[in-house]
Design a protein around this motif. Structure first.
Motif, short mmCIF file in Angstrom:
data_model
loop_
_atom_site.label_atom_id
_atom_site.label_comp_id
_atom_site.label_asym_id
_atom_site.label_seq_id
_atom_site.Cartn_x
_atom_site.Cartn_y
_atom_site.Cartn_z
N TYR A 37 0.87 -1.17 0.00
CA TYR A 37 0.00 0.00 0.00
C TYR A 37 0.91 1.23 0.00
O TYR A 37 1.30 1.72 1.07
CB TYR A 37 -0.88 0.03 1.24
CG TYR A 37 -1.82 -1.14 1.40
CD1 TYR A 37 -2.81 -1.42 0.46
CD2 TYR A 37 -1.75 -1.96 2.53
CE1 TYR A 37 -3.69 -2.48 0.63
CE2 TYR A 37 -2.63 -3.01 2.71
CZ TYR A 37 -3.60 -3.27 1.76
OH TYR A 37 -4.47 -4.31 1.93
N PRO A 38 1.31 1.75 -1.17
CA PRO A 38 2.26 2.87 -1.21
C PRO A 38 1.78 4.10 -0.45
O PRO A 38 2.59 4.81 0.15
CB PRO A 38 2.39 3.18 -2.70
CG PRO A 38 2.05 1.90 -3.37
CD PRO A 38 0.99 1.26 -2.51
N GLN A 39 0.47 4.36 -0.44
CA GLN A 39 -0.02 5.58 0.20
C GLN A 39 0.18 5.56 1.72
O GLN A 39 0.34 6.61 2.33
CB GLN A 39 -1.48 5.82 -0.16
CG GLN A 39 -1.62 6.22 -1.63
CD GLN A 39 -3.02 6.04 -2.12
OE1 GLN A 39 -3.49 4.93 -2.30
NE2 GLN A 39 -3.70 7.15 -2.35
N SER A 40 0.15 4.38 2.32
CA SER A 40 0.36 4.30 3.77
C SER A 40 1.77 3.81 4.11
O SER A 40 2.14 3.76 5.29
CB SER A 40 -0.66 3.35 4.41
OG SER A 40 -0.48 2.03 3.95
N SER A 88 -14.28 4.27 -2.18
CA SER A 88 -12.86 4.53 -2.37
C SER A 88 -12.50 3.92 -3.73
O SER A 88 -12.63 2.71 -3.93
CB SER A 88 -12.03 3.89 -1.26
OG SER A 88 -10.67 4.17 -1.43
N THR A 90 -10.21 2.47 -6.41
CA THR A 90 -9.03 1.64 -6.16
C THR A 90 -8.49 1.05 -7.44
O THR A 90 -9.24 0.69 -8.34
CB THR A 90 -9.40 0.50 -5.18
OG1 THR A 90 -10.07 1.06 -4.05
CG2 THR A 90 -8.18 -0.26 -4.72
N THR A 105 0.08 -4.43 -5.69
CA THR A 105 0.17 -3.06 -5.21
C THR A 105 -1.21 -2.44 -5.38
O THR A 105 -1.79 -2.53 -6.46
CB THR A 105 1.22 -2.26 -6.01
OG1 THR A 105 2.46 -2.95 -5.96
CG2 THR A 105 1.41 -0.87 -5.43
N GLN A 106 -1.72 -1.82 -4.32
CA GLN A 106 -3.04 -1.20 -4.36
C GLN A 106 -2.93 0.29 -4.11
O GLN A 106 -2.23 0.72 -3.19
CB GLN A 106 -3.98 -1.82 -3.33
CG GLN A 106 -4.37 -3.24 -3.66
CD GLN A 106 -5.40 -3.79 -2.70
OE1 GLN A 106 -5.51 -3.37 -1.57
NE2 GLN A 106 -6.16 -4.75 -3.18
N TYR A 107 -3.65 1.06 -4.93
CA TYR A 107 -3.72 2.51 -4.81
C TYR A 107 -5.17 2.90 -4.56
O TYR A 107 -6.08 2.35 -5.18
CB TYR A 107 -3.24 3.18 -6.09
CG TYR A 107 -1.81 2.85 -6.43
CD1 TYR A 107 -0.75 3.58 -5.91
CD2 TYR A 107 -1.52 1.77 -7.29
CE1 TYR A 107 0.56 3.26 -6.22
CE2 TYR A 107 -0.21 1.45 -7.60
CZ TYR A 107 0.82 2.19 -7.07
OH TYR A 107 2.12 1.88 -7.38
N GLY A 109 -8.08 6.16 -3.99
CA GLY A 109 -8.38 7.57 -4.18
C GLY A 109 -9.79 7.89 -3.73
O GLY A 109 -10.72 7.13 -4.02
N GLU A 110 -9.92 8.98 -3.01
CA GLU A 110 -11.23 9.41 -2.54
C GLU A 110 -11.93 10.16 -3.67
O GLU A 110 -11.29 10.82 -4.48
CB GLU A 110 -11.08 10.31 -1.32
CG GLU A 110 -10.40 9.63 -0.15
CD GLU A 110 -11.11 8.36 0.30
OE1 GLU A 110 -12.36 8.37 0.37
OE2 GLU A 110 -10.43 7.37 0.58
#
Length: 128
Positions: A37-40, A88, A90, A105-107, A109-110
């Motif tokens: 989870y690159p964002q976290s 969300s 995804t 890999t998961q991204y 976006g709100e």
């Protein structure tokens, strides 16, 4: 035609995800799979750990697949996960080895409101 088994496995994976069937959902992964989870900034190693984190998720989840694209060993799924009613958007990038996921890999976006200034050039996608 080599991709048909992977596409079938993906369809089964996402159906199991929606159904809350954690065993079937994780059958697609190698034992040594890695989920990022690159964002976290998180990396989860191993199918058992990936499954454990998802099984313990505290919120109600629903999955709506928008599209699946891929061939050979790289597949991308665009979907909407709804957490307790909040969507969300995804993207999941799955790398396959010997017919199973070795890395995902998961991204996330709100949603955000459409910009009024471009309204004359766009179509409304509708509900998530």
């Amino acid at each position: 035609m080599e991709d048909d088994p992977i596409r079938t496995a993906l369809d089964e994976h996402w159906a199991a995800s929606e159904a809350g069937d954690f065993v079937a959902e994780h059958a697609i992964y190698h034992d040594d799979a890695v989920l990022e989870y690159p964002q976290s900034g998180e990396r989860i190693r191993g199918r058992a750990n990936i499954q454990a984190t998802r099984a313990m998720h505290p919120r109600e989840r629903h999955f709506a697949i928008r599209r699946i694209l891929g061939r050979e060993d790289i597949w991308i799924t665009e979907y909407v996960i709804t957490y307790d009613g909040a969507p969300s958007f995804t993207v999941s990038v799955m790398e396959f080895r010997d017919g199973k996921v070795s890395r995902e890999t998961q991204y996330f976006g709100e949603p955000f409101p459409a910009a009024p200034w471009r309204a004359e050039w766009v179509d409304d996608l509708g509900e998530t």
